[in-house]
Design a protein around this motif. Structure first.
Motif, PDB file in Angstrom:
ATOM      1  N   LEU A 354       2.190 -52.094  17.088  1.00  0.00           N
ATOM      2  CA  LEU A 354       1.586 -52.836  16.819  1.00  0.00           C
ATOM      3  C   LEU A 354       0.837 -53.492  15.604  1.00  0.00           C
ATOM      4  N   VAL A 355       0.252 -52.695  14.774  1.00  0.00           N
ATOM      5  CA  VAL A 355      -0.246 -53.077  13.369  1.00  0.00           C
ATOM      6  C   VAL A 355       0.120 -54.169  13.052  1.00  0.00           C
ATOM      7  N   SER A 356       1.539 -53.468  12.419  1.00  0.00           N
ATOM      8  CA  SER A 356       2.660 -54.703  11.752  1.00  0.00           C
ATOM      9  C   SER A 356       3.103 -55.636  13.025  1.00  0.00           C
ATOM     10  N   ARG A 357       3.396 -55.901  14.025  1.00  0.00           N
ATOM     11  CA  ARG A 357       2.998 -56.795  14.722  1.00  0.00           C
ATOM     12  C   ARG A 357       2.065 -58.303  14.656  1.00  0.00           C
ATOM     13  N   ILE A 358       0.797 -57.708  14.170  1.00  0.00           N
ATOM     14  CA  ILE A 358      -0.256 -58.464  14.056  1.00  0.00           C
ATOM     15  C   ILE A 358      -0.246 -58.843  12.875  1.00  0.00           C
ATOM     16  N   LEU A 359      -0.205 -58.235  11.806  1.00  0.00           N
ATOM     17  CA  LEU A 359      -0.416 -58.601  10.789  1.00  0.00           C
ATOM     18  C   LEU A 359       0.889 -59.321  10.139  1.00  0.00           C
ATOM     19  N   THR A 360       1.751 -59.593  10.655  1.00  0.00           N
ATOM     20  CA  THR A 360       3.483 -60.498  10.555  1.00  0.00           C
ATOM     21  C   THR A 360       2.664 -61.456  11.050  1.00  0.00           C
ATOM     22  N   GLU A 371     -12.213 -67.893   9.727  1.00  0.00           N
ATOM     23  CA  GLU A 371     -13.424 -67.599   9.664  1.00  0.00           C
ATOM     24  C   GLU A 371     -13.205 -66.634  11.010  1.00  0.00           C
ATOM     25  N   ILE A 372     -13.633 -65.194  11.485  1.00  0.00           N
ATOM     26  CA  ILE A 372     -13.076 -64.168  12.395  1.00  0.00           C
ATOM     27  C   ILE A 372     -14.197 -64.768  13.522  1.00  0.00           C
ATOM     28  N   ILE A 373     -13.769 -65.074  14.566  1.00  0.00           N
ATOM     29  CA  ILE A 373     -15.447 -65.844  15.453  1.00  0.00           C
ATOM     30  C   ILE A 373     -15.339 -63.971  16.156  1.00  0.00           C
ATOM     31  N   TYR A 374     -16.042 -64.113  16.726  1.00  0.00           N
ATOM     32  CA  TYR A 374     -16.411 -62.756  16.808  1.00  0.00           C
ATOM     33  C   TYR A 374     -16.781 -62.401  18.597  1.00  0.00           C
ATOM     34  N   PHE A 375     -16.290 -61.804  19.307  1.00  0.00           N
ATOM     35  CA  PHE A 375     -16.035 -60.774  20.262  1.00  0.00           C
ATOM     36  C   PHE A 375     -16.426 -59.270  20.472  1.00  0.00           C
ATOM     37  N   ASN A 376     -17.553 -59.328  21.320  1.00  0.00           N
ATOM     38  CA  ASN A 376     -18.064 -57.637  21.389  1.00  0.00           C
ATOM     39  C   ASN A 376     -16.782 -56.919  22.723  1.00  0.00           C
ATOM     40  N   GLU A 377     -15.594 -56.488  22.569  1.00  0.00           N
ATOM     41  CA  GLU A 377     -14.399 -56.464  23.245  1.00  0.00           C
ATOM     42  C   GLU A 377     -14.660 -54.327  23.047  1.00  0.00           C
ATOM     43  N   LEU A 408      -2.694 -53.881  24.434  1.00  0.00           N
ATOM     44  CA  LEU A 408      -3.170 -55.323  23.224  1.00  0.00           C
ATOM     45  C   LEU A 408      -1.219 -55.784  23.424  1.00  0.00           C
ATOM     46  N   ASP A 409      -0.775 -55.095  22.943  1.00  0.00           N
ATOM     47  CA  ASP A 409       0.686 -55.346  23.073  1.00  0.00           C
ATOM     48  C   ASP A 409       0.789 -56.251  24.966  1.00  0.00           C
ATOM     49  N   GLY A 410       0.078 -55.846  25.521  1.00  0.00           N
ATOM     50  CA  GLY A 410       0.334 -56.991  26.400  1.00  0.00           C
ATOM     51  C   GLY A 410      -0.283 -58.039  26.675  1.00  0.00           C
ATOM     52  N   TYR A 411      -0.905 -58.186  25.646  1.00  0.00           N
ATOM     53  CA  TYR A 411      -2.062 -59.119  25.732  1.00  0.00           C
ATOM     54  C   TYR A 411      -1.390 -60.944  24.773  1.00  0.00           C
ATOM     55  N   ILE A 412      -0.552 -59.942  23.702  1.00  0.00           N
ATOM     56  CA  ILE A 412       0.524 -60.369  22.759  1.00  0.00           C
ATOM     57  C   ILE A 412       0.990 -61.271  23.389  1.00  0.00           C
ATOM     58  N   GLU A 413       2.256 -60.164  24.304  1.00  0.00           N
ATOM     59  CA  GLU A 413       3.246 -60.708  24.865  1.00  0.00           C
ATOM     60  C   GLU A 413       2.928 -61.986  26.339  1.00  0.00           C
ATOM     61  N   GLU A 414       0.874 -61.944  27.034  1.00  0.00           N
ATOM     62  CA  GLU A 414       1.142 -62.076  27.536  1.00  0.00           C
ATOM     63  C   GLU A 414       0.506 -64.164  27.072  1.00  0.00           C
ATOM     64  N   ARG A 415      -0.453 -64.016  25.954  1.00  0.00           N
ATOM     65  CA  ARG A 415      -0.480 -65.158  25.210  1.00  0.00           C
ATOM     66  C   ARG A 415       0.590 -65.662  24.110  1.00  0.00           C
ATOM     67  N   LYS A 416       2.014 -64.852  23.772  1.00  0.00           N
ATOM     68  CA  LYS A 416       3.248 -65.526  23.073  1.00  0.00           C
ATOM     69  C   LYS A 416       2.430 -66.505  22.011  1.00  0.00           C
ATOM     70  N   PRO A 417       1.547 -65.923  21.468  1.00  0.00           N
ATOM     71  CA  PRO A 417       0.960 -67.119  20.302  1.00  0.00           C
ATOM     72  C   PRO A 417       2.192 -67.083  19.034  1.00  0.00           C
ATOM     73  N   LEU A 433      -7.965 -59.963  18.097  1.00  0.00           N
ATOM     74  CA  LEU A 433      -6.815 -58.507  17.281  1.00  0.00           C
ATOM     75  C   LEU A 433      -7.381 -58.229  16.828  1.00  0.00           C
ATOM     76  N   VAL A 434      -7.749 -58.842  15.939  1.00  0.00           N
ATOM     77  CA  VAL A 434      -8.182 -57.846  14.450  1.00  0.00           C
ATOM     78  C   VAL A 434      -9.526 -57.357  14.293  1.00  0.00           C
ATOM     79  N   LEU A 435     -10.063 -58.060  15.372  1.00  0.00           N
ATOM     80  CA  LEU A 435     -11.487 -57.079  15.488  1.00  0.00           C
ATOM     81  C   LEU A 435     -10.880 -55.603  16.639  1.00  0.00           C
ATOM     82  N   ALA A 436     -10.406 -56.034  17.038  1.00  0.00           N
ATOM     83  CA  ALA A 436      -9.639 -54.559  18.267  1.00  0.00           C
ATOM     84  C   ALA A 436      -8.997 -53.820  17.339  1.00  0.00           C
ATOM     85  N   LEU A 437      -8.062 -54.267  16.564  1.00  0.00           N
ATOM     86  CA  LEU A 437      -7.605 -52.722  15.256  1.00  0.00           C
ATOM     87  C   LEU A 437      -8.644 -52.685  14.721  1.00  0.00           C
ATOM     88  N   ARG A 438     -10.127 -53.227  13.782  1.00  0.00           N
ATOM     89  CA  ARG A 438     -10.702 -52.605  13.477  1.00  0.00           C
ATOM     90  C   ARG A 438     -11.609 -51.460  14.058  1.00  0.00           C
TER      91      ARG A 438
END
Ligand code: ZN
Length: 481
Positions: A354-360, A371-377, A408-417, A433-438
């Motif tokens: 998951l980490v390597s997928r997001i960073l790549t 700039e990060i857009i803030y989510f409180n999730e 989060l993996d499911g979210y990436i699959e669904e959004r297909k960035p 995704l970055v906020l979630a990783l933190r």
């Protein structure tokens, strides 16, 4: 609030095995969790004044001091090996301990008397047994013949504290975790508490151990000596300020194996009551670990050395297996097969991927510096994770973090960035995704401190920007030929 977290102190007649590592890791997780909001004193160490030390030394033809130093160092080295965060490591051969244990003895003096005694003693347990507790005339734990001992010794008036201790445990003034163990203690107390022997002759101890105050013909029984480490380390004799700060004004949690609960929940509590000292708040008892469903033993040859295990797989994978595979209050089993399967599934394909997928994707989609857009999730995840930590449900806390990873993996699959070209939309997705990783890194810290630190390092210090400072693989897959 000041908190003292302690583990059992280990005998030095051998080097540490996986069971020792397990207990220290449990205590470390709890200490790291508490450190977020409290001042924590995390204590561990070695119990060196036992007959076992003397006998092992005799067998190896060396002095007890040599055996004690050699093996104590091995236990100490688990700090670096397993990423443990303890503040203090006490050896019961230290002067602060000798003087502190003698001070405690004197504080209990009104409950100490001398009498002639004949009993059956197990050196493995360092304890006397009653005839009816034996199995085929042997120690129920060690299955060895007991030694019949007759001598004049000092005794502690435990019978006097029977009602008081029953009440303390029943009311959770000292909370025993889990409940099942609390109930065991209650029924043990209800069966009647007898005064216990707290010394042995110096001759039988081969001169090894702590002298009874004003009577050098007697050495303290090893449990009286060992239990006092929890306060001698803090400075009961030599550092009143620290002792008061953590013991008297703080809250203590003892983390121990289920086999030594009686000493802590009954003898230790009685000693503290006698000396007029504060009682611990919690005693958490953990289960045992088997290897391929067998008890670890030198004769079977299945003893797992934590040093070898970490050398082969790394410290966080070892911590992860021990913390996620079974619940701390129950027993668990280790096998290399299970370990590697879990490593590949949860660490390599799970969080690592998951980490390597997001960073790549961040690099590929050219989002660095945005700039990060803030989510409180995912705040509910943190709340639940803390609740599990408080209740020593470490495996459940980890299951929760891994549930979030799958989401989060499911979210990436669904959004297909990878198919998206709109920058604004990509920034929204990767901010989330970055906020979630933190948050994952935050939740992981008590469990897998090294991994948590790496994830945060990869994302960079500036929390307002999307960044990728490194993409080092967290958990390379274990491959089979
Ligand atoms: Zn025994």
């Amino acid at each position: 609030m000041n908190k003292l977290i302690t583990t059992a102190i280990d005998y030095v007649n051998g080097s540490p095995h996986l069971g020792h590592a397990l207990e220290k890791i449990y205590a470390d997780v709890y200490a790291r969790h508490l450190r977020r909001k409290n001042k924590v004193y995390f204590l561990t160490g070695t119990d060196e004044n036992s007959l076992k030390t003397v006998r092992t030394a005799e067998q190896e033809g060396v002095l007890p001091e040599e055996i004690a130093s050699k093996n104590s160092l091995r236990f100490y080295e688990m700090k670096e090996l397993l990423g443990l965060s303890y503040n203090d490591f006490i050896r019961t051969t230290e002067k602060r301990h000798f003087l502190g244990a003698q001070k405690l003895w004197k504080a209990c003096e009104k409950d100490i008397y001398k009498k002639n005694y004949k009993g059956l003693y197990c050196v493995g347990c360092e304890e006397y047994f009653k005839e009816e507790e034996l199995i085929d005339g042997c120690c129920p734990i060690h299955k060895t013949r007991l030694e019949e001992i007759e001598e004049e010794n000092y005794f502690f008036r435990l019978s006097k504290y029977e009602d008081k201790i029953l009440q303390i445990i029943e009311n959770n003034e000292v909370e025993i975790i889990p409940k099942q163990r609390k109930n065991e203690m209650l029924s043990f107390i209800k069966s009647g508490l007898q005064d216990f022997c707290i010394s042995r002759t110096s001759k039988r101890a081969r001169g090894w151990g702590i002298d009874v105050p004003l009577d050098s013909s007697q050495k303290m029984w090893v449990w009286f000596d060992a239990l006092s480490n929890y306060i001698t380390a803090l400075g009961y004799f030599n550092n009143e300020k620290n002792f008061n700060e953590f013991w008297e004004k703080g809250e203590t949690t003892h983390i121990i194996g289920k086999d030594i609960l009686r000493f802590h929940a009954i003898y230790w509590i009685a000693m503290l009551l006698s000396a007029g000292l504060k009682l611990p708040s919690k005693i958490m008892t953990h289960g045992f670990i088997t290897v391929n469903n067998q008890k670890m033993s030198k004769s079977i040859g299945n003893v797992i050395d934590p040093f070898e295990l970490v050398l082969k797989y790394g410290k966080d994978p070892v911590r992860y297996f021990l913390l996620s595979e079974f619940k701390p209050t129950g027993d668990g089993d280790f096998s290399y097969e299970k370990f590697e399967k879990k490593y590949n599934a949860d660490l390599s394909s799970g969080i690592g991927n998951l980490v390597s997928r997001i960073l790549t994707l961040i690099v590929k989609k050219d989002l660095i510096g945005e700039e990060i857009i803030y989510f409180n999730e995912y705040e509910d995840y943190i709340l639940k994770c803390n609740k599990h930590l408080e209740a020593f449900e470490f495996n459940e806390a980890l299951a929760l973090i891994w549930k979030m990873q799958k989401e989060l993996d499911g979210y990436i699959e669904e959004r297909k960035p990878w198919e998206i070209t709109d920058k604004r939309e990509l920034v929204l997705i990767f901010s989330k995704l970055v906020l979630a990783l933190r948050k994952i890194a935050f939740m992981l810290e008590p469990f897998l401190p090294e991994t948590s630190e790496k994830i945060l390092k990869f994302l960079g210090e500036d929390k307002t920007k999307i960044n990728v400072l490194s993409r080092e693989m967290l958990f390379p897959r274990i491959k089979y030929d």
